[in-house]
Design a protein around this motif. Structure first.
Motif, PDB file in Angstrom:
ATOM      1  N   ASP A 127      22.083  -2.382  -4.100  1.00 21.64           N
ATOM      2  CA  ASP A 127      21.960  -0.987  -4.527  1.00 21.64           C
ATOM      3  C   ASP A 127      21.400  -0.210  -3.344  1.00 21.64           C
ATOM      4  N   ALA A 128      20.178   0.276  -3.448  1.00 24.52           N
ATOM      5  CA  ALA A 128      19.560   0.998  -2.344  1.00 24.52           C
ATOM      6  C   ALA A 128      18.931   0.018  -1.347  1.00 24.52           C
ATOM      7  N   VAL A 129      18.865   0.437  -0.088  1.00 23.41           N
ATOM      8  CA  VAL A 129      18.310  -0.392   0.992  1.00 23.41           C
ATOM      9  C   VAL A 129      17.410   0.477   1.860  1.00 23.41           C
ATOM     10  N   VAL A 130      16.214  -0.021   2.161  1.00 29.20           N
ATOM     11  CA  VAL A 130      15.286   0.680   3.051  1.00 29.20           C
ATOM     12  C   VAL A 130      14.704  -0.334   4.022  1.00 29.20           C
ATOM     13  N   GLY A 158       7.610   1.017   2.354  1.00 30.68           N
ATOM     14  CA  GLY A 158       7.098   0.978   0.991  1.00 30.68           C
ATOM     15  C   GLY A 158       7.184   2.319   0.301  1.00 30.68           C
ATOM     16  N   ARG A 159       6.801   3.372   1.014  1.00 32.35           N
ATOM     17  CA  ARG A 159       6.830   4.722   0.419  1.00 32.35           C
ATOM     18  C   ARG A 159       8.258   5.147   0.094  1.00 32.35           C
ATOM     19  N   LYS A 160       9.170   4.934   1.021  1.00 27.00           N
ATOM     20  CA  LYS A 160      10.565   5.353   0.797  1.00 27.00           C
ATOM     21  C   LYS A 160      11.179   4.609  -0.389  1.00 27.00           C
ATOM     22  N   ALA A 161      10.896   3.314  -0.483  1.00 27.06           N
ATOM     23  CA  ALA A 161      11.433   2.527  -1.593  1.00 27.06           C
ATOM     24  C   ALA A 161      10.892   3.033  -2.924  1.00 27.06           C
ATOM     25  N   ILE A 209      12.501   6.276  -4.071  1.00 29.29           N
ATOM     26  CA  ILE A 209      13.818   6.093  -4.675  1.00 29.29           C
ATOM     27  C   ILE A 209      13.692   5.664  -6.133  1.00 29.29           C
ATOM     28  N   VAL A 210      12.842   4.677  -6.386  1.00 27.16           N
ATOM     29  CA  VAL A 210      12.673   4.181  -7.750  1.00 27.16           C
ATOM     30  C   VAL A 210      12.136   5.275  -8.666  1.00 27.16           C
ATOM     31  N   ALA A 211      11.112   5.998  -8.206  1.00 29.34           N
ATOM     32  CA  ALA A 211      10.501   7.036  -9.035  1.00 29.34           C
ATOM     33  C   ALA A 211      11.491   8.154  -9.339  1.00 29.34           C
ATOM     34  N   ALA A 212      12.258   8.575  -8.328  1.00 27.99           N
ATOM     35  CA  ALA A 212      13.208   9.662  -8.540  1.00 27.99           C
ATOM     36  C   ALA A 212      14.296   9.271  -9.527  1.00 27.99           C
ATOM     37  N   SER A 228       0.835  -1.202   0.000  1.00 30.68           N
ATOM     38  CA  SER A 228       0.000   0.000   0.000  1.00 30.68           C
ATOM     39  C   SER A 228       0.868   1.250   0.000  1.00 30.68           C
ATOM     40  N   GLY A 229       2.000   1.209   0.705  1.00 28.42           N
ATOM     41  CA  GLY A 229       2.921   2.343   0.694  1.00 28.42           C
ATOM     42  C   GLY A 229       3.537   2.556  -0.677  1.00 28.42           C
TER      43      GLY A 229
END
Length: 343
Positions: free
Chosen positions: A163-166, A307-310, A313-316, A89-90
């Protein structure tokens, strides 16, 4: 011009939308790709024709130049576990206005299945991948390292990322729970959780929990593990087995709230004094706990925010490619509820 019945089995094309809207195929293409200077009246005419026909653009064909489609592969271990729908949902909320669409694959905690799901996801050339956990098979890790798109590993920060980690530190969460239990005066402690090592995050919480107890000079008295879903019935059965085997226990720490809720219901049914005689705690902070006769102690694992933070990152990075490698550690909050006594 409407299509004849003999045409109904062939895919709709730009020409169909062009004929239905009365504008050129090039203009239809511009409207559907949101490119170029098109009047609002023409745009509405094209979109209405597309909606009426049920036309869906061929994103693969449209992506040939960029070699990417506007999909984000999201790979999680389970949909039955209440944790992951909140993560989804995030992700969905954050991607809603970006033009990116999450597509979900489920691995059932199997490294082999994760590898197959990841292969299929990447074959569609998504704009990014969000995947649960830091532990992967050699094949999966190689695919992630060479995906050529933003990769965000979520839920866990205890280990190196591709790569990125949240996520959160599950070892630190386990230690924090141990410290709270010891401070409340409990000394005979049991752990009930998922079968190791498939659930790596539960394993890390147990490791941190043991370390926290050992620092206080308290050994973990008993453990009970299972293979299978996180269910209320399983929690009841495990609690009954552990208390029959080790009746002197004064605290039960569950690897997740679902089995913790089952344990709480069992203890209340059997007349245990909770939290005086027997304390209990779970993990994740799921909404299910709000409906229990007593509020189970737990830790909010920041699922929606992960979920939101991940997704951010992808969108940016899909919009503006960058170097990556972000590490975002969120801090879980201990919620004492009604099942840990106050000192």
């Amino acid at each position: 011009m409407a299509r004849s019945p003999s045409d109904t089995r062939r895919p709709l094309t730009l020409r169909d939308v062009s004929e239905a809207s009365g504008v050129s195929e090039m203009t239809v293409s511009r409207v559907l790709r949101n490119r170029g200077d098109v009047s609002e009246a023409t745009r509405e005419k094209v979109l209405e024709a597309a909606r009426t026909l049920g036309y869906v653009p061929n994103k693969i064909a449209g992506a040939l130049a960029s070699q990417r489609v506007n999909l984000v592969g999201v790979i999680i271990p389970s949909l039955s576990n209440l944790v992951f729908p909140e993560v989804l949902s995030g992700i969905s909320a954050e991607l809603e206005d970006t033009g990116l669409q999450p597509v979900v694959g489920v691995t059932d905690y199997s490294p082999e299945k994760e590898e197959r799901v990841l292969y299929e996801m990447l074959s569609w050339r998504p704009s990014g991948v969000i995947i649960a956990g830091l532990e992967h098979s050699t094949g999966s890790r190689a695919m992630l390292e060479n995906a050529g798109v933003p990769v965000v590993e979520i839920m866990d920060v205890d280990g190196p990322g591709v790569d990125a980690v949240v996520g959160i530190s599950h070892r630190r969460a386990g230690r924090q729970m141990a410290e709270a239990i010891v401070a409340a005066g409990y000394r005979k402690i049991g752990f009930l959780g998922t079968k190791m090592p498939e659930d790596h995050r539960a394993r890390k919480r147990l490791e941190g929990f043991r370390e926290g107890l050992e620092e206080a000079g308290i050994p973990l008295t008993d453990t009970e593990f299972y293979a299978g879903g996180s269910a209320l019935l399983k929690g009841r059965e495990m609690t009954e087995a552990m208390l029959a085997r080790t009746p002197e226990l004064d605290f039960l720490y569950y690897s997740n709230d679902m089995i913790g809720a089952g344990g709480l219901l069992y203890c209340l049914e059997k007349g245990f004094d909770v939290p005086g005689q027997l304390g209990l705690a779970g993990f994740n902070g799921v909404e299910l706990l709000d409906g229990l006769p007593r509020q189970l102690a737990t830790m909010d694992a920041c699922r929606h925010e992960i979920g939101r933070k991940a997704a951010q990152i992808v969108a940016a990075r899909a919009a503006t490619p960058g170097p990556g490698g972000e590490i975002i550690e969120l801090q879980p909050v201990l919620e004492r509820g009604d099942t840990v006594r106050m000192r």
